[in-house]
Write a protein that holds these residues in place. Structure first.
Motif, short mmCIF file in Angstrom:
data_model
loop_
_atom_site.label_atom_id
_atom_site.label_comp_id
_atom_site.label_asym_id
_atom_site.label_seq_id
_atom_site.Cartn_x
_atom_site.Cartn_y
_atom_site.Cartn_z
N SER A 59 20.32 75.67 157.39
CA SER A 59 20.16 76.76 156.27
C SER A 59 18.87 76.19 155.45
CB SER A 59 21.60 76.94 155.43
OG SER A 59 21.90 75.51 154.78
N ASP A 60 18.44 75.01 155.61
CA ASP A 60 17.64 74.58 154.91
C ASP A 60 18.02 74.19 153.46
OD1 ASP A 60 15.18 74.41 156.84
OD2 ASP A 60 15.49 76.60 156.67
N GLY A 61 19.66 74.31 153.37
CA GLY A 61 20.42 73.51 152.07
C GLY A 61 19.74 72.42 151.97
N CYS A 62 19.61 71.80 150.74
CA CYS A 62 19.05 70.49 150.34
C CYS A 62 19.67 69.97 148.97
CB CYS A 62 17.55 70.20 150.49
SG CYS A 62 16.81 70.86 148.82
N PHE A 63 19.63 68.53 149.11
CA PHE A 63 20.21 67.56 148.01
C PHE A 63 19.21 66.55 147.88
CE2 PHE A 63 22.42 64.08 146.16
CZ PHE A 63 22.83 64.47 144.91
N HIS A 175 19.70 73.66 143.56
CA HIS A 175 20.56 74.78 143.42
C HIS A 175 19.61 76.12 143.33
CE1 HIS A 175 24.68 73.73 143.23
NE2 HIS A 175 24.53 72.82 142.36
N LYS A 176 18.85 76.03 142.42
CA LYS A 176 17.58 77.22 142.43
C LYS A 176 17.12 77.51 143.64
CE LYS A 176 13.65 78.54 139.69
NZ LYS A 176 12.62 78.05 138.52
N ARG A 177 16.49 76.53 144.43
CA ARG A 177 16.04 76.73 145.68
C ARG A 177 16.94 77.50 146.53
NH1 ARG A 177 15.38 73.89 150.83
NH2 ARG A 177 13.35 74.12 151.74
N GLN A 178 18.05 77.60 146.46
CA GLN A 178 18.86 78.53 147.28
C GLN A 178 18.88 79.93 147.31
OE1 GLN A 178 23.00 76.96 146.79
NE2 GLN A 178 22.41 74.96 147.13
N ASN A 179 18.09 80.31 146.32
CA ASN A 179 17.64 81.63 146.02
C ASN A 179 16.39 82.32 147.02
OD1 ASN A 179 19.73 82.26 144.11
ND2 ASN A 179 18.62 81.10 142.48
N ALA A 180 15.89 81.13 147.41
CA ALA A 180 14.44 81.37 148.10
C ALA A 180 14.76 81.96 149.74
CB ALA A 180 13.67 80.35 148.23
N HIS A 185 12.85 84.00 158.09
CA HIS A 185 14.21 84.27 157.93
C HIS A 185 14.46 85.60 156.93
CE1 HIS A 185 15.59 80.35 159.52
NE2 HIS A 185 14.55 79.77 159.03
N LYS A 186 15.42 86.42 157.32
CA LYS A 186 15.65 87.59 156.47
C LYS A 186 16.75 87.13 155.35
CE LYS A 186 14.73 90.75 160.09
NZ LYS A 186 15.43 91.94 161.05
N GLU A 187 17.45 86.00 155.57
CA GLU A 187 18.56 85.66 154.69
C GLU A 187 18.08 84.51 153.53
OE1 GLU A 187 22.90 85.95 156.57
OE2 GLU A 187 21.37 84.66 157.79
N THR A 188 18.69 84.48 152.44
CA THR A 188 18.21 83.37 151.64
C THR A 188 18.76 82.14 152.19
OG1 THR A 188 20.12 83.53 150.22
CG2 THR A 188 18.14 84.94 149.69
N ILE A 189 18.21 81.06 151.50
CA ILE A 189 18.82 79.77 151.90
C ILE A 189 20.19 79.78 151.42
CG2 ILE A 189 18.99 77.28 151.28
CD1 ILE A 189 15.81 77.45 151.10
N GLY A 190 20.51 80.47 150.45
CA GLY A 190 22.13 80.28 150.13
C GLY A 190 23.11 81.04 150.95
N GLU A 191 22.34 82.25 151.42
CA GLU A 191 23.25 83.01 152.35
C GLU A 191 23.35 82.31 153.55
OE1 GLU A 191 21.79 87.46 150.69
OE2 GLU A 191 20.77 86.44 152.28
#
Length: 278
Positions: A59-63, A175-180, A185-191
């Motif tokens: 997902s490219d989600g990160c911490f 958290h904010k980056r998850q909206n990108a 990709h067609k979905e956001t990182i958060g999706e």
């Protein structure tokens, strides 16, 4: 002539022997981890920050969490906070061969884990994987996030009153980056992150605590051997208790909540709900 034939043969062999790279499809629930560096101002003092990054490549989600130094305790503390941030434990985590994690690479390629990292891995039960020595591209996803975090979270030079304030800001930016929505990709990182989160293992009931304290040596206790059992015979350990043993100017803090369940299982004389000082 013969010389040209030999050159052509060697050129063809070299071409075939070159590394080839293909796009990777990352299944949900797996992670990569690394450290980066950046200049920060904490409490009015300009200094180098060493920031821990855990990335979920699907997902490219990160911490991201920063420390004054990339010590073994910082590595462990970064994992604990990352798992809490994602609300679960990755199925596997890919690393380089940092000495804080790997004490020795055996002849067959097997890694002998460093003591603190062995404690962490045994508690959270994720699979540790390693890139080839000197091949940073093996974990290219987290390397990319390290660069992204440096350019986007730490430029211009961050200025905070404390490390706690700085890390609160870094977590908010994660958290904010998850909206990108990233290119391709067609979905956001958060999706996409929802698939990662669904694949994570549940967090264990007890949370490890690796305190980074200037005045204490940090000791993570994995299990008591016979000698340590003798030294602590009759002492009561509490899952949230602390035993402090001063040693000159530097004390040793042993946090019983690290592996209380192992203590009580192996040494039933040690009863819960009491803190002892010696």
């Amino acid at each position: 002539g013969g010389y040209t034939i030999i050159k052509d043969y060697i050129r063809e062999r070299e071409r075939r022997g070159q590394e080839m790279f293909v796009p990777l499809a990352h299944p949900p629930g797996h992670a990569q981890a690394d450290f980066g560096e950046a200049i920060v101002i904490i409490g009015g003092v300009e200094q180098k920050a060493h920031f821990f990054v855990m990335d979920l490549p699907h997902s490219d989600g990160c911490f991201v969490r920063a420390y004054p130094a990339a010590t073994a305790e910082a590595w462990m503390d970064g994992h604990v906070h990352a798992f809490a941030f994602f609300g679960g434990v990755p199925l596997s985590v890919l690393y380089d061969n940092d000495r804080c994690l790997v004490s020795k690479i055996l002849p067959d390629g097997t890694r002998k884990r460093a003591t603190l990292f062995s404690a962490l891995q045994s508690h959270y039960l994720f699979r540790d994987r390693y890139g080839r020595p000197g091949k940073g591209n093996d974990k290219g996803s987290v390397e990319g996030v390290v660069g992204y975090a440096r350019r986007n979270f730490m430029v211009p030079i961050p200025r905070f009153a404390s490390w706690e304030a700085f890390n609160a800001d870094l977590e908010a930016q994660c958290h904010k980056r998850q909206n990108a929505t990233l290119r391709g990709h067609k979905e956001t990182i958060g999706e996409r992150l929802q698939r990662d989160l669904a694949a994570l293992r549940p967090l264990p009931g007890a949370r490890l605590s690796f305190r980074v304290l200037a005045s204490f040596v940090i000791v993570a206790v994995v299990a008591l051997d016979i000698a340590l059992a003798g030294a602590f015979a009759g002492l009561a350990l509490d899952p949230v208790g602390v035993i402090r043993r001063p040693s000159g100017k530097v004390g040793v803090e042993i946090q019983a909540n690290l592996f209380a369940h192992l203590f009580h299982r192996r040494h039933p004389r040690m009863t819960p709900r009491q803190t002892t000082r010696r």
